[in-house]
Design an enzyme around this catalytic site. Sequence first.
Site, short mmCIF file in Angstrom:
data_model
loop_
_atom_site.label_atom_id
_atom_site.label_comp_id
_atom_site.label_asym_id
_atom_site.label_seq_id
_atom_site.Cartn_x
_atom_site.Cartn_y
_atom_site.Cartn_z
N ASP A 7 0.88 -1.17 0.00
CA ASP A 7 0.00 0.00 0.00
C ASP A 7 0.92 1.22 0.00
OD1 ASP A 7 -2.26 1.69 0.26
OD2 ASP A 7 -2.01 1.72 2.43
N GLU A 67 -1.28 -1.58 -4.67
CA GLU A 67 -2.46 -0.74 -4.89
C GLU A 67 -2.15 0.26 -5.99
OE1 GLU A 67 -5.79 1.25 -2.11
OE2 GLU A 67 -3.77 2.01 -1.77
N ASP A 140 -2.14 1.18 7.24
CA ASP A 140 -1.41 0.91 6.00
C ASP A 140 -0.98 -0.56 5.91
OD1 ASP A 140 -0.90 3.92 5.15
OD2 ASP A 140 -0.50 3.73 7.29
#
Length: 192
Positions: A7, A67, A140
């Site tokens: 992420d 992501e 996160d």
Amino acid sequence: MRVFGIDPGSVRTGYGCIETDGRRHSLIACGAIIPEVGVALANRLEDIHAKLAALIARHRPDCVAIENLFHAKNVKSALVLGHARGAALLAAVHSGVPVLEYTPAEIKASVAGYGRAGKDQMGHMVKLLLGLAAAPTPHDAADALAVAMCHVHASGRLGALAGAAARAPRNMRSWRNVSAADLAQLSRRRPS
């Protein structure tokens, strides 16, 4: 299969590694890379790249899922996030394993069942799916684990659809000719 999820972020980059058989997932490692505050962006990006490269080398995943940048509140934050994604992508590509990207909506829908799930919902679902006592922190890290699980879930669906397509009658082997009803019928058929 071992999947490493990322992420990306310039302030905190979450990472998470899971081991899976396609249905059950177990946690290998997770956390966040937090570059030193007040240093130049270039130095933060170097820190993100170096630490991710070391983590990927240590955990030796079969693939890396990251992501994808979908949107940001303003142009400057989108640009900085894009730089952090670039550093993360470079570390992943240099590892020599396949790198796959998923949008935030795909990740949320895959893990929480809703494309607009909040951070708390995602953390709770990650906790449940991995059988943890508490949601991983910071958010996160939970998000990175969700990215990894999204890849596993997407791989399973894509594999099932490809198998169904191979068993389809000749006139339905092109996706252009297949309706939703045809897909439902194909998914109920047993392999021949």
